[in-house]
Design an enzyme around this catalytic site. Structure first.
Site, short mmCIF file in Angstrom:
data_model
loop_
_atom_site.label_atom_id
_atom_site.label_comp_id
_atom_site.label_asym_id
_atom_site.label_seq_id
_atom_site.Cartn_x
_atom_site.Cartn_y
_atom_site.Cartn_z
N ASN A 157 0.85 -1.20 0.00
CA ASN A 157 0.00 0.00 0.00
C ASN A 157 0.88 1.24 0.00
O ASN A 157 1.95 1.29 0.62
CB ASN A 157 -1.00 0.00 1.16
N CYS A 184 -4.07 0.63 -2.58
CA CYS A 184 -3.90 -0.60 -1.80
C CYS A 184 -2.85 -1.49 -2.44
O CYS A 184 -2.59 -1.44 -3.65
CB CYS A 184 -5.21 -1.37 -1.75
N GLU A 230 -2.98 -4.60 -3.17
CA GLU A 230 -3.49 -5.51 -4.21
C GLU A 230 -3.53 -4.80 -5.57
O GLU A 230 -3.17 -5.38 -6.60
CB GLU A 230 -4.91 -5.98 -3.86
N CYS A 241 -10.58 -3.08 -4.47
CA CYS A 241 -9.62 -4.09 -4.96
C CYS A 241 -10.34 -5.34 -5.45
O CYS A 241 -9.90 -5.97 -6.42
CB CYS A 241 -8.63 -4.44 -3.86
N1 THU Z 1 -5.16 -1.54 2.52
C1 THU Z 1 -4.58 -2.34 1.59
O1 THU Z 1 -3.52 -2.01 1.04
N2 THU Z 1 -5.18 -3.52 1.28
C2 THU Z 1 -6.27 -4.02 1.93
O2 THU Z 1 -6.68 -5.14 1.64
C3 THU Z 1 -6.92 -3.24 2.98
C4 THU Z 1 -6.44 -1.84 3.14
C5 THU Z 1 -4.48 -0.31 2.91
C6 THU Z 1 -5.06 0.99 2.41
C7 THU Z 1 -4.55 1.95 3.46
O3 THU Z 1 -3.22 2.37 3.10
C8 THU Z 1 -4.44 1.14 4.72
O4 THU Z 1 -4.44 -0.21 4.31
C9 THU Z 1 -5.56 1.37 5.71
O5 THU Z 1 -6.80 1.24 5.10
#
Ligand code: THU
Length: 128
Positions: A41, A52, A54, A88
């Site tokens: 992320n 994110c 993903e 995502c």
């Molecule tokens: N986040 C992800 O990268 N993937 C996920 O599956 C859930 C959330 C990140 C986005 C943000 O930077 C942090 O987690 C908090 O939401």
């Protein structure tokens, strides 16, 4: 469990840029040839521009010409394993279809799901 993919997601998590939430996530997407594309992320001071892990992994893979995917692993430091967010899930469905989604944490807990179960009755290009 494909341990190499879980390890790649955990390793990618170390590159997370999450100064605002402090919630670090890693992802690793495997294509049909076995090649792994990782992502973490990447947050932004405007918050809404945050990507994110993903989506970073998917967009890296697509931008390098990969189109056929087998599975994705997602790693975060939670006891209840962290699943992909709604945005995502939409992107994963569009580029990967009903792939296996592996969730893991740094303590070795892991779980295998199908995207179809996480994202039923998806909207996609077949409706257009
Ligand atoms: N986040 C992800 O990268 N993937 C996920 O599956 C859930 C959330 C990140 C986005 C943000 O930077 C942090 O987690 C908090 O939401």
């Amino acid at each position: 469990m494909p341990n190499e993919l879980l390890a790649a997601a955990l390793a990618a998590r170390n590159h997370a840029h999450a100064p605002f939430s402090k919630f670090r996530v890693g992802a690793a997407l495997e294509d049909s040839s076995g090649r792994i594309y990782s992502g973490c992320n990447i947050e932004n001071a405007t918050f809404g521009l945050t990507l994110c892990a993903e989506r970073v992994a998917v967009f890296k893979a697509v931008s390098e010409g990969a189109r056929d995917f087998r599975r994705i692993a997602v790693a975060a430091d939670t006891d209840t394993l962290t699943p992909p967010c709604g945005a995502c899930r939409q992107i994963l469905w569009e580029f990967c279809g009903d792939i296996e989604v592996l969730l893991t944490n740094p303590r070795g807990k892991s779980e295998s799901l199908r995207l179809k179960d996480l994202f039923p009755r998806a909207f996609d290009a077949s409706f257009l």
